[in-house]
Design a protein around this motif. Sequence first.
Motif, short mmCIF file in Angstrom:
data_model
loop_
_atom_site.label_atom_id
_atom_site.label_comp_id
_atom_site.label_asym_id
_atom_site.label_seq_id
_atom_site.Cartn_x
_atom_site.Cartn_y
_atom_site.Cartn_z
N GLN A 1 0.83 -1.39 0.09
CA GLN A 1 -0.08 0.04 -0.13
C GLN A 1 0.98 1.15 0.00
OE1 GLN A 1 -3.71 -0.21 2.74
NE2 GLN A 1 -2.93 2.20 3.07
N LYS A 2 0.56 2.09 -0.81
CA LYS A 2 1.40 3.33 -0.98
C LYS A 2 0.54 4.65 -1.12
CE LYS A 2 5.56 1.90 -3.60
NZ LYS A 2 6.36 2.19 -4.81
N ILE A 3 1.09 5.72 -0.52
CA ILE A 3 0.47 6.88 -0.52
C ILE A 3 1.29 7.70 -1.29
CG2 ILE A 3 -0.11 9.19 0.77
CD1 ILE A 3 -0.82 7.58 3.37
N VAL A 4 0.61 8.25 -2.43
CA VAL A 4 1.24 9.14 -3.59
C VAL A 4 0.93 10.36 -3.56
CG1 VAL A 4 1.88 9.13 -5.79
CG2 VAL A 4 1.45 6.96 -4.89
N GLU A 5 1.96 11.42 -3.23
CA GLU A 5 1.66 12.71 -3.38
C GLU A 5 1.40 13.22 -4.60
OE1 GLU A 5 1.55 14.83 -0.53
OE2 GLU A 5 2.35 13.09 0.64
N PHE A 6 0.11 13.96 -4.96
CA PHE A 6 -0.33 14.25 -6.28
C PHE A 6 -0.70 15.86 -6.01
CE2 PHE A 6 -3.46 14.97 -9.46
CZ PHE A 6 -2.79 14.74 -10.62
N TYR A 7 0.54 16.61 -6.29
CA TYR A 7 0.30 18.05 -6.06
C TYR A 7 -0.06 18.23 -4.38
CZ TYR A 7 1.19 18.50 -11.15
OH TYR A 7 1.59 18.32 -12.32
N GLU A 8 -1.23 18.80 -4.43
CA GLU A 8 -1.54 19.10 -3.00
C GLU A 8 -2.34 18.01 -2.41
OE1 GLU A 8 -4.79 20.88 -5.34
OE2 GLU A 8 -2.49 20.71 -5.48
N ASP A 9 -2.58 16.86 -3.08
CA ASP A 9 -3.38 15.69 -2.76
C ASP A 9 -2.45 14.41 -2.32
OD1 ASP A 9 -5.86 17.36 -3.08
OD2 ASP A 9 -5.95 16.51 -5.12
N GLN A 10 -3.07 13.54 -1.62
CA GLN A 10 -2.64 12.42 -1.38
C GLN A 10 -3.51 11.17 -1.75
OE1 GLN A 10 -1.87 12.15 3.05
NE2 GLN A 10 0.33 12.89 2.64
N VAL A 11 -3.02 10.32 -2.71
CA VAL A 11 -3.81 9.45 -3.38
C VAL A 11 -3.04 8.06 -2.84
CG1 VAL A 11 -4.54 8.42 -5.55
CG2 VAL A 11 -4.31 10.60 -5.52
N THR A 12 -4.14 7.02 -2.53
CA THR A 12 -3.66 5.89 -2.02
C THR A 12 -3.94 4.86 -3.02
OG1 THR A 12 -4.05 6.45 0.13
CG2 THR A 12 -3.80 4.19 -0.01
N ALA A 13 -2.65 3.93 -3.02
CA ALA A 13 -2.96 2.89 -4.01
C ALA A 13 -2.38 1.60 -3.49
CB ALA A 13 -1.97 3.21 -5.57
N VAL A 14 -2.85 0.43 -4.02
CA VAL A 14 -2.19 -0.73 -3.47
C VAL A 14 -2.20 -1.77 -4.46
CG1 VAL A 14 -3.75 -0.84 -1.39
CG2 VAL A 14 -4.76 -1.93 -3.26
N ARG A 15 -0.99 -2.61 -4.21
CA ARG A 15 -0.70 -3.67 -5.44
C ARG A 15 -1.11 -5.01 -4.53
NH1 ARG A 15 4.13 -3.82 -8.81
NH2 ARG A 15 5.23 -2.32 -7.17
N LEU A 16 -1.66 -6.04 -5.63
CA LEU A 16 -2.00 -7.16 -5.09
C LEU A 16 -0.99 -8.28 -5.39
CD1 LEU A 16 -5.86 -7.46 -6.76
CD2 LEU A 16 -4.97 -6.62 -4.56
N SER A 17 -1.00 -9.56 -5.04
CA SER A 17 -0.12 -10.30 -5.27
C SER A 17 0.22 -10.76 -6.88
CB SER A 17 -0.17 -11.65 -4.37
OG SER A 17 -1.52 -12.25 -4.77
N SER A 18 -0.86 -10.56 -7.43
CA SER A 18 -0.61 -10.79 -8.91
C SER A 18 0.26 -9.28 -9.56
CB SER A 18 -2.09 -10.86 -9.49
OG SER A 18 -2.55 -9.54 -9.35
N GLY A 19 0.44 -8.58 -9.02
CA GLY A 19 1.04 -7.34 -9.46
C GLY A 19 -0.04 -6.17 -9.94
N GLU A 20 -1.07 -6.56 -9.88
CA GLU A 20 -2.08 -5.64 -10.45
C GLU A 20 -2.37 -4.55 -9.32
OE1 GLU A 20 -6.49 -5.57 -12.60
OE2 GLU A 20 -6.06 -7.30 -11.54
N VAL A 21 -2.29 -3.12 -9.97
CA VAL A 21 -2.59 -2.14 -9.04
C VAL A 21 -4.13 -1.66 -8.98
CG1 VAL A 21 -1.80 0.44 -8.56
CG2 VAL A 21 -0.13 -1.43 -9.37
N PHE A 22 -4.58 -1.18 -7.55
CA PHE A 22 -5.76 -0.75 -7.66
C PHE A 22 -5.88 0.42 -6.90
CE2 PHE A 22 -7.15 -5.02 -8.81
CZ PHE A 22 -8.60 -5.10 -9.17
N ILE A 23 -6.89 1.29 -7.08
CA ILE A 23 -7.01 2.55 -6.53
C ILE A 23 -8.49 2.62 -5.95
CG2 ILE A 23 -6.90 4.88 -6.90
CD1 ILE A 23 -4.31 3.57 -7.94
N PRO A 24 -8.53 2.90 -4.66
CA PRO A 24 -9.45 3.15 -3.99
C PRO A 24 -10.27 4.60 -4.66
CG PRO A 24 -8.09 2.55 -2.33
CD PRO A 24 -7.20 2.75 -3.61
N VAL A 25 -11.61 4.54 -5.01
CA VAL A 25 -12.12 5.49 -5.75
C VAL A 25 -12.77 6.59 -4.79
CG1 VAL A 25 -13.65 6.28 -7.39
CG2 VAL A 25 -12.81 3.91 -7.58
N ARG A 26 -13.40 6.21 -3.55
CA ARG A 26 -14.33 7.21 -3.08
C ARG A 26 -13.15 8.41 -2.41
NH1 ARG A 26 -18.72 5.70 1.50
NH2 ARG A 26 -19.37 7.83 2.20
#
Length: 266
Positions: free
Chosen positions: A12-37
């Motif tokens: 799980q990573k928190i990525v700095e996107f300008y003034e926002d923080q976007v959280t993303a996760v990686r599954l064991s398969s390597g696929e990356v998912f982004i929580p939308v809410r």
Amino acid sequence: MSDEKALVPVEQKIVEFYEDQVTAVRLSSGEVFIPVRPIVEGLGLDWAAQTRRINRDPILSEEKGVVVMATPGGPQDMLALPLDYLSGFLFGINANRVKEEVRDRLIRYQRECYKVLAEAFSDGRLTANPTFSELLESGSPAAQAYKMARAMMELARNQLLLESRLETHGMRLDEHDRRLEEVEATLGDSGRHVTPDQAMQVSQAVKTVAMKLSIASRRNEYGGVYGELYRKFGITSYKQLPAAKFNEAMRWLNEWRESIEGDAPF
């Protein structure tokens, strides 16, 4: 939340996107998912309305998932989209219909969010530094090395995809050839044409030439090589090649291959 089984990420990573923080996760398969809410609410949009839009969309509704997110309050299930489909979701929001104060932020998400998140999981970049593009244009040794490395990665990726497509196509051709051999073994006259073993040698030689041409041109060259063989020897199938022309055909195909690469004969 739906009854589907929640996906447990390995990273799980928190990525700095300008003034926002976007959280993303990686599954064991390597696929990356982004929580939308968090993105939706950060843009001042109605989460219930956007959830309905995802569920109505024939693609997003199939690709969505529920991921277990680590939060200060403990694990929490969140609706998420694969990174490859995030842009599709964002571009479904009409920037002209959102509040004026968030319009520029939405457009920035639509333009850059996918790239920044992809880089966060590919080369460790965790911030959307607005001067990064300028740094790449500086001409410094580091900038040149970065560009060269990215270009080599892209070239290697395209080569892997091409080889995979060529291998799959070759397997289909082999199956097609096998079926043709069964039909021609029943209907054909083996005395006038090349033997099945000779026909297989011709077919393999054609495929070798076609694959080398395909790697150079990045196009499917199988049909073109077979077409040249048929025109040269006046036939409509390589199995109709006269037995007396076998050696000539193999020499011609070998010379063609050598003109491309110069290896040893087939």
